[in-house]
Design a protein around this motif. Structure first.
Motif, short mmCIF file in Angstrom:
data_model
loop_
_atom_site.label_atom_id
_atom_site.label_comp_id
_atom_site.label_asym_id
_atom_site.label_seq_id
_atom_site.Cartn_x
_atom_site.Cartn_y
_atom_site.Cartn_z
N SER A 11 -3.03 2.03 -9.61
CA SER A 11 -3.87 0.87 -9.88
C SER A 11 -5.30 1.15 -9.48
O SER A 11 -5.57 1.98 -8.60
N TYR A 132 8.15 -5.56 -2.68
CA TYR A 132 7.95 -4.17 -3.15
C TYR A 132 9.27 -3.42 -3.07
O TYR A 132 9.99 -3.59 -2.09
N LEU A 157 0.21 -6.88 -9.15
CA LEU A 157 -0.05 -6.27 -7.85
C LEU A 157 -1.05 -7.10 -7.06
O LEU A 157 -2.16 -7.39 -7.52
N ASN A 158 -0.67 -7.52 -5.84
CA ASN A 158 -1.57 -8.28 -4.97
C ASN A 158 -2.61 -7.37 -4.34
O ASN A 158 -2.49 -6.14 -4.36
N LYS A 159 -3.62 -7.97 -3.74
CA LYS A 159 -4.69 -7.20 -3.10
C LYS A 159 -4.16 -6.35 -1.95
O LYS A 159 -4.65 -5.24 -1.70
N ASP A 160 -3.15 -6.86 -1.22
CA ASP A 160 -2.64 -6.15 -0.05
C ASP A 160 -1.48 -5.21 -0.39
O ASP A 160 -0.86 -4.64 0.50
N GLY A 161 -1.18 -5.05 -1.67
CA GLY A 161 -0.18 -4.07 -2.06
C GLY A 161 1.08 -4.61 -2.70
O GLY A 161 1.40 -4.21 -3.82
N PRO A 162 1.83 -5.52 -2.04
CA PRO A 162 3.06 -6.04 -2.65
C PRO A 162 2.79 -6.80 -3.95
O PRO A 162 1.65 -7.09 -4.29
#
Length: 239
Positions: A11, A132, A157-162
């Motif tokens: 990403s 995730y 995809l969220n900003k913090d990964g999950p």
């Protein structure tokens, strides 16, 4: 996309400052049997490649100006899938001795798109976030019986990964009906279920009670003004 397979996600995020800051995101994902390519802006999905229909899909609401990427975007997505699978082989070999990372959903919520009105068509939303890898599996029931016809978006995809994923079910609220959405994920030891009680929801919505209370308050206020005016006139007559 089979959850038991190793997935590769790439990403990129681009922030552009004009009147304000915007976040543009692109996701390329693949497994041995499936793949994904999605573009989004400010947390909203703009478009994604549908490798079954062999075209690029734009799930945009009808009230906005239509937007499309340049011609050949789908063909580009196919090329990216070939590159992704080549990289997946390299990653699988490099990480064969590392245990997979699984994160259970941090939140599962169920709610309606619009305010509930009996007999009026509405949409139930099951919002799953913080998990995730992707995807999750979401199933629906009405009064304990499984229902079909729901839809689910491409994992975001969220900003913090999950990831976040949203499932929708069209329904017509009727008194006494109870709906549920059940979420399954690799990191969950057992499925998570959320209930939606149509009657309880309708009772919690603002209704006749607050309106009647405001009406009574207005009436009492007007009576008070009338009484004050009456005594003021009487006082003037006496003087």
């Amino acid at each position: 996309m089979k959850m038991k397979e190793l997935l590769l996600f790439l990403s990129c995020v681009l922030c552009v400052s004009a009147d304000g800051q915007h976040e543009d995101i692109g996701i390329i994902a693949c497994s041995d049997s499936d793949g994904e390519m999605m573009y989004g802006l400010d947390g909203e999905e703009i478009g994604y490649a549908d490798f079954n229909k062999q075209k690029f899909i734009y799930p945009q609401p009808p009230f906005i100006d239509p937007f499309k990427y340049v011609e050949g975007t789908y063909e580009q997505a196919v090329t990216f899938q070939q590159i992704c699978r080549a990289n997946l082989k390299v990653v699988r070999e490099a990480m064969k001795d590392f245990p997979p990372k699984h994160i259970a959903p941090s939140a599962v919520m169920i709610y309606t798109r619009d305010e509930v009105e009996f007999g009026q068509e509405n949409t139930l939303i099951c919002h799953v976030t913080g998990f995730y890898p992707a995807p999750v599996n979401v199933s629906w029931t009405k009064n304990g019986q499984k229902v079909t016809g729901s839809s689910i978006n491409v994992p975001y995809l969220n900003k913090d990964g999950p990831f976040t994923q949203i499932s929708r079910l069209q329904f017509t609220p009727q008194l006494g009906d109870v709906y549920s959405c059940t979420v399954k994920h690799l990191a969950l030891t057992q499925p998570e279920t959320r209930l939606y009680d149509v009657q309880a929801s309708a009772q919690s919505n603002p209704g006749v009670g607050p309106a009647a209370f405001c009406g009574v308050g207005l009436t009492v206020g007007l009576l008070g003004v009338a009484a004050g005016t009456f005594f003021l006139i009487k006082g003037n007559e006496c003087s």
